[in-house]
Design an enzyme around this catalytic site. Structure first.
Site, PDB file in Angstrom:
ATOM      1  N   ASN A  90       9.367 -11.777  -8.668  1.00  0.00           N
ATOM      2  CA  ASN A  90       8.408 -10.964  -9.187  1.00  0.00           C
ATOM      3  C   ASN A  90       9.811  -9.552  -9.674  1.00  0.00           C
ATOM      4  OD1 ASN A  90       6.639  -8.546  -9.477  1.00  0.00           O
ATOM      5  ND2 ASN A  90       8.264  -7.208  -8.588  1.00  0.00           N
ATOM      6  N   SER A 142       5.110 -13.726 -17.743  1.00  0.00           N
ATOM      7  CA  SER A 142       4.497 -12.735 -19.034  1.00  0.00           C
ATOM      8  C   SER A 142       3.171 -13.674 -19.013  1.00  0.00           C
ATOM      9  CB  SER A 142       5.474 -11.604 -18.738  1.00  0.00           C
ATOM     10  OG  SER A 142       4.529 -10.633 -20.119  1.00  0.00           O
ATOM     11  N   TYR A 155      13.034 -10.756 -23.239  1.00  0.00           N
ATOM     12  CA  TYR A 155      11.956 -10.959 -22.326  1.00  0.00           C
ATOM     13  C   TYR A 155      11.065 -12.513 -22.272  1.00  0.00           C
ATOM     14  CZ  TYR A 155       8.308  -9.358 -19.294  1.00  0.00           C
ATOM     15  OH  TYR A 155       7.344  -8.937 -18.019  1.00  0.00           O
ATOM     16  N   ILE A 188       0.014  -4.348 -17.347  1.00  0.00           N
ATOM     17  CA  ILE A 188      -0.236  -3.920 -15.919  1.00  0.00           C
ATOM     18  C   ILE A 188       0.673  -2.103 -15.836  1.00  0.00           C
ATOM     19  CG2 ILE A 188      -0.321  -4.042 -13.901  1.00  0.00           C
ATOM     20  CD1 ILE A 188      -1.553  -6.500 -15.198  1.00  0.00           C
TER      21      ILE A 188
HETATM   22  P1  NAP Z   1       8.664  -2.100 -12.554  1.00  0.00           P
HETATM   23  O1  NAP Z   1       8.442  -0.636 -11.972  1.00  0.00           O
HETATM   24  O2  NAP Z   1      10.369  -1.956 -13.176  1.00  0.00           O
HETATM   25  O3  NAP Z   1       9.782  -3.067 -10.809  1.00  0.00           O
HETATM   26  C1  NAP Z   1      10.549  -3.667 -11.321  1.00  0.00           C
HETATM   27  C2  NAP Z   1      11.553  -4.180  -9.459  1.00  0.00           C
HETATM   28  O4  NAP Z   1      12.124  -5.033  -9.995  1.00  0.00           O
HETATM   29  C3  NAP Z   1      12.017  -2.968  -9.244  1.00  0.00           C
HETATM   30  O5  NAP Z   1      11.252  -2.915  -7.849  1.00  0.00           O
HETATM   31  C4  NAP Z   1      13.629  -3.147  -9.718  1.00  0.00           C
HETATM   32  O6  NAP Z   1      14.148  -2.841  -8.400  1.00  0.00           O
HETATM   33  C5  NAP Z   1      13.451  -4.799  -8.949  1.00  0.00           C
HETATM   34  N1  NAP Z   1      14.752  -5.240  -9.678  1.00  0.00           N
HETATM   35  C6  NAP Z   1      14.867  -5.716 -11.100  1.00  0.00           C
HETATM   36  N2  NAP Z   1      16.251  -5.711 -11.133  1.00  0.00           N
HETATM   37  C7  NAP Z   1      16.095  -7.102 -10.175  1.00  0.00           C
HETATM   38  C8  NAP Z   1      17.790  -6.593  -9.401  1.00  0.00           C
HETATM   39  N3  NAP Z   1      18.504  -7.566 -10.395  1.00  0.00           N
HETATM   40  N4  NAP Z   1      18.303  -7.595  -8.470  1.00  0.00           N
HETATM   41  C9  NAP Z   1      15.921  -7.175  -7.745  1.00  0.00           C
HETATM   42  N5  NAP Z   1      15.445  -6.777  -7.282  1.00  0.00           N
HETATM   43  C10 NAP Z   1      15.644  -5.787  -8.936  1.00  0.00           C
HETATM   44  O7  NAP Z   1       8.243  -3.457 -12.917  1.00  0.00           O
HETATM   45  P2  NAP Z   1       6.925  -4.194 -12.222  1.00  0.00           P
HETATM   46  O8  NAP Z   1       6.161  -3.510 -14.126  1.00  0.00           O
HETATM   47  O9  NAP Z   1       6.473  -3.776 -11.122  1.00  0.00           O
HETATM   48  O10 NAP Z   1       7.070  -5.722 -13.351  1.00  0.00           O
HETATM   49  C11 NAP Z   1       7.258  -6.732 -11.708  1.00  0.00           C
HETATM   50  C12 NAP Z   1       7.248  -7.369 -12.670  1.00  0.00           C
HETATM   51  O11 NAP Z   1       6.200  -8.318 -13.460  1.00  0.00           O
HETATM   52  C13 NAP Z   1       8.479  -8.794 -13.481  1.00  0.00           C
HETATM   53  O12 NAP Z   1       8.672  -9.291 -13.057  1.00  0.00           O
HETATM   54  C14 NAP Z   1       7.708  -8.037 -14.897  1.00  0.00           C
HETATM   55  O13 NAP Z   1       8.433  -9.070 -16.068  1.00  0.00           O
HETATM   56  C15 NAP Z   1       6.586  -8.532 -14.930  1.00  0.00           C
HETATM   57  N6  NAP Z   1       5.785  -8.102 -15.399  1.00  0.00           N
HETATM   58  C16 NAP Z   1       4.912  -6.737 -15.206  1.00  0.00           C
HETATM   59  C17 NAP Z   1       3.878  -6.747 -16.365  1.00  0.00           C
HETATM   60  C18 NAP Z   1       3.693  -5.299 -16.745  1.00  0.00           C
HETATM   61  O14 NAP Z   1       2.723  -4.674 -17.691  1.00  0.00           O
HETATM   62  N7  NAP Z   1       4.584  -4.263 -16.047  1.00  0.00           N
HETATM   63  C19 NAP Z   1       3.039  -7.603 -17.112  1.00  0.00           C
HETATM   64  C20 NAP Z   1       3.906  -8.893 -16.962  1.00  0.00           C
HETATM   65  C21 NAP Z   1       4.882  -9.159 -15.929  1.00  0.00           C
HETATM   66  P3  NAP Z   1      14.242  -1.009  -7.668  1.00  0.00           P
HETATM   67  O15 NAP Z   1      13.334  -0.778  -7.513  1.00  0.00           O
HETATM   68  O16 NAP Z   1      15.408  -1.180  -6.265  1.00  0.00           O
HETATM   69  O17 NAP Z   1      15.679  -1.097  -9.251  1.00  0.00           O
END
Ligand code: NAP
Length: 248
Positions: A90, A142, A155, A188
């Site tokens: 994730n 995504s 991305y 999301i």
């Molecule tokens: P977020 O709130 O920014 O959280 C991202 C998480 O990934 C954080 O816990 C961060 O770690 C961790 N992370 C980032 N880089 C990392 C690395 N190099 N090694 C280990 N951990 C790492 O993002 P989110 O919105 O929850 O998104 C989660 C996933 O869903 C992502 O892959 C994103 O692309 C995908 N996604 C999100 C959406 C949306 O609308 N939010 C839509 C489609 C897909 P730290 O907390 O330790 O910094």
């Protein structure tokens, strides 16, 4: 309790969608290895799980983009839990900008985290899953990987790459009872999307038939389904969870 006595590993478990997935899998009975880049974030999630399910979670700080960091975390997880039944890739980042101005560093950071990071984790855990002759791998992609987005070339490429990676790994691992699937969330509500301007949010909502952003719980529920017994015959697929934004 569909995951009783199973061990789940969730990357990016410190915040947002990964945090919700870790809590949901623990509520389904799994022991959870919470992996995040920042130790305090991983520890906070593991602490929340342990408050509800004593001893069910442990925290690991690792950078998924860094192979040595992943290998060290995986070795420790397997020492602590002795198996891995569910791997949820994730962890993800954005470094948005129009392609004309995108730096090599912005490109590399996003590809190395979102795509190579998932490969590092699958490669590191597959030996254990092969030995177990079972396993569920779920890659969080995504809708942007399906339809593209101006300002997100890096991305979109990383998330589209995950679809090919998911299908290839599904074919490689199927004979050993391991399934590999992808989830493609739409928009999301998390910290990642909170940075979008009101105008961008309004324009996104106009493309969503269900006319709202999704919740982290809705993505966590989809992951719990793919990790659970009802999804045993599903592999190499993408489940799009986006309020109807992309219909194929
Ligand atoms: P977020 O709130 O920014 O959280 C991202 C998480 O990934 C954080 O816990 C961060 O770690 C961790 N992370 C980032 N880089 C990392 C690395 N190099 N090694 C280990 N951990 C790492 O993002 P989110 O919105 O929850 O998104 C989660 C996933 O869903 C992502 O892959 C994103 O692309 C995908 N996604 C999100 C959406 C949306 O609308 N939010 C839509 C489609 C897909 P730290 O907390 O330790 O910094």
């Amino acid at each position: 309790m569909t995951l009783k006595d199973q061990v789940a590993v969730v990357t990016g478990a410190g915040r947002g969608i990964g945090h919700a997935i870790a809590l949901r899998l623990a509520n389904e009975g799994a022991k959870v290895a919470c992996v995040s880049r920042t130790a305090t974030n991983a520890e906070r999630t593991a602490g929340e799980i342990n408050a509800a399910h004593p001893g069910a979670a442990k925290a690991y700080a690792a950078d998924v983009a860094d192979l040595a960091s992943v290998q060290a975390a995986v070795a420790q997880i397997l020492k602590d839990f002795e198996r891995c039944d569910v791997l949820v890739n994730n962890a993800g980042v954005t470094r948005d900008g129009l392609s004309m101005r995108m730096t090599g560093d912005d490109w590399d950071t996003v590809l190395d985290t979102n795509l190579k990071g998932a490969f590092h984790c699958m490669q590191a855990f597959q030996r254990q899953m092969l030995r177990q002759r079972s396993g569920r791998i779920i890659n969080i992609s995504s809708v942007i990987g399906l339809i593209g987005n101006a300002g997100q070339a890096n991305y979109a490429a990383s998330k589209a790459g995950l679809f090919g990676l998911t299908k290839s790994m599904a074919r490689e691992l199927a004979s050993r009872g391991i399934t590999v699937n992808a989830v493609a969330p739409g928009f999301i509500t998390t910290e990642m999307t909170s940075v979008l301007s009101d105008e961008t949010q309004k324009s996104i909502l106009s493309q969503v038939p269900l006319a709202r952003f999704g919740t982290v719980a809705e993505i966590a529920g989809t992951v719990a389904f793919l990790a659970g017994p009802d999804a045993a015959y599903i592999t190499g697929q993408t489940l799009t969870v986006d309020g109807g934004m992309v219909m194929s």
